[in-house]
Enzyme design. Sequence first.
Site, PDB file in Angstrom:
ATOM      1  N   LYS A 143       0.817  -1.210   0.000  1.00  0.00           N
ATOM      2  CA  LYS A 143       0.000   0.000   0.000  1.00  0.00           C
ATOM      3  C   LYS A 143       0.857   1.268   0.000  1.00  0.00           C
ATOM      4  O   LYS A 143       0.423   2.310  -0.473  1.00  0.00           O
ATOM      5  CB  LYS A 143      -0.919   0.033   1.223  1.00  0.00           C
ATOM      6  CG  LYS A 143      -1.818  -1.168   1.420  1.00  0.00           C
ATOM      7  CD  LYS A 143      -2.991  -1.162   0.469  1.00  0.00           C
ATOM      8  CE  LYS A 143      -4.135  -2.084   0.855  1.00  0.00           C
ATOM      9  NZ  LYS A 143      -3.845  -3.481   1.111  1.00  0.00           N
TER      10      LYS A 143
HETATM   11  C1  LIG Z   1      -4.494  -4.667   0.739  1.00  0.00           C
HETATM   12  C2  LIG Z   1      -3.760  -5.942   0.782  1.00  0.00           C
HETATM   13  C3  LIG Z   1      -4.059  -6.993  -0.100  1.00  0.00           C
HETATM   14  C4  LIG Z   1      -5.200  -6.921  -1.077  1.00  0.00           C
HETATM   15  O1  LIG Z   1      -5.006  -5.938  -2.057  1.00  0.00           O
HETATM   16  P1  LIG Z   1      -6.244  -5.433  -2.936  1.00  0.00           P
HETATM   17  O2  LIG Z   1      -5.719  -4.326  -3.760  1.00  0.00           O
HETATM   18  O3  LIG Z   1      -7.276  -4.985  -1.955  1.00  0.00           O
HETATM   19  O4  LIG Z   1      -6.709  -6.600  -3.722  1.00  0.00           O
HETATM   20  C5  LIG Z   1      -3.260  -8.116  -0.059  1.00  0.00           C
HETATM   21  N1  LIG Z   1      -2.245  -8.234   0.828  1.00  0.00           N
HETATM   22  C6  LIG Z   1      -1.936  -7.252   1.689  1.00  0.00           C
HETATM   23  C7  LIG Z   1      -0.807  -7.453   2.634  1.00  0.00           C
HETATM   24  C8  LIG Z   1      -2.670  -6.074   1.697  1.00  0.00           C
HETATM   25  O5  LIG Z   1      -2.354  -5.090   2.549  1.00  0.00           O
END
Ligand SMILES: *Cc1c(COP(=O)(O)O)cnc(C)c1O
Length: 462
Positions: A112
Amino acid sequence: MRYISTRGQAPALTFEEAMLSGLARDGGLYVPETIPQMSAEDIRALNGLSYEETAFRVMRPFVGEGFTDEIFADLIAKAYAGFGHNARAPLVQLAPNHFLLELFHGPTLAFKDFAMQLIGQLFQEALERRGERVTIVGATSGDTGSAAIEAFRGLDNVDVFILYPHGRVSEVQRRQMTTPAEANVHALAMDGHFDDCQARLKDMFNHFEFRDTVRLAGVNSINWARVLAQVVYYFSSAVSLGAPDRTVSFTVPTGNFGDIFAGYIAKRMGLPIDRLVVATNQNDILHRCLTSGAYETSEVQPSISPSMDIQVSSNFERALFDAYTRDGAAVAQLMDELKAGGFSVSQGALQALREHFDSGCVSEAQTLDTILLANTTMGELLCPHSAVGVRVAEALRKPDVPMITLATAHPAKFPDAVEKASGIRPPLPNRMADLYERPERVTRVANDLAALESLIKERIHK
Ligand SMILES: *Cc1c(COP(=O)(O)O)cnc(C)c1O
């Protein structure tokens, strides 16, 4: 470059407007009106460039006139300067033709950060230029919230409120949200699941009087600017394995469908991608949908990969929009049906989705198993989300097409699950080793729209 809504009833916006507003006023999500193309030659020219230079070339055509070349390049440089690895998104080999893209070297140890650090810079620049301020409200299953707080803490023209499901995030995730001391940061622990948090957030966006009063802005993965920032590492990793002269596939641990949708955009831009593989945990609505065509919500089952404990994958709407040949009315109708529990994807649309996407789902026991196996046989300690990806990738990959699995978080963000699986308790990187000593600050809130709105109005800087 203009952005249009997936439900066809909101005005087209510029990149900057779409970024600052988040959700369209008709409840839809913004997507670019046309997808800029990169030729084989353009892609070949990325070879040897830094992550930042690649980011500039991939994102520039989407951003439009709001930011000059010089400023945009400068914001990209600032966004990634705090990462703990020079490559930003290094690729390591797990097995013959299976690679792991490590996306966890940012300040909060999850992918993120790639989008959020950039969005923080873009917001600050745009708001300063316009002389405006905004209230950012985000819903999180753990990682979005910590990344958002890290990106917006201490900024003058932003208040940031993060709703997370009380008791359902890991301790590291919680502490990353509750320990920043800046007055513009507000961590809210809400009763319920992530889907409840996300539903209240959508309610706030659809309550125009509140939305306009506090100048609400969203940085959830429904924000187009976040999707865009994630397109970059699909290019950088594929190029390092020989693209455009070699086709690769990707497996993506998936919850809200944002990260994998970025891969789809990379493909639509011209990056030669064979398969985009959706990997889910036991909350497998996407896997069921891609298998049967039925998109039906059920109760969220808390798992050891909590960032994927999601039953309504918001960004899937963007993929549906294309699968329904950009028919906003058809998408709006599906979303109405979803409110009553689900919908079925038409035969034609399902076929369109399957042209790009495969899927697999992984049980809790298999996730633990994969963490152990990857550590002993591949020499890689995986977080539970990344383990879900590796498991599905190993099952579905073709021997002759390189598979890149996205490692979405650092194992130290989920130490309990990793220790349970492998016997190893992964330590936090040095730069955040004092996280457990810092004081926490959080407000418990009910799953109640009116109460949330009045709390936010009271708290914002006026
Ligand atoms: C947010 C997240 C996901 C999922 O990602 P999306 O974009 O919502 O599909 C997977 N793994 C981790 C560690 C995350 O923080």
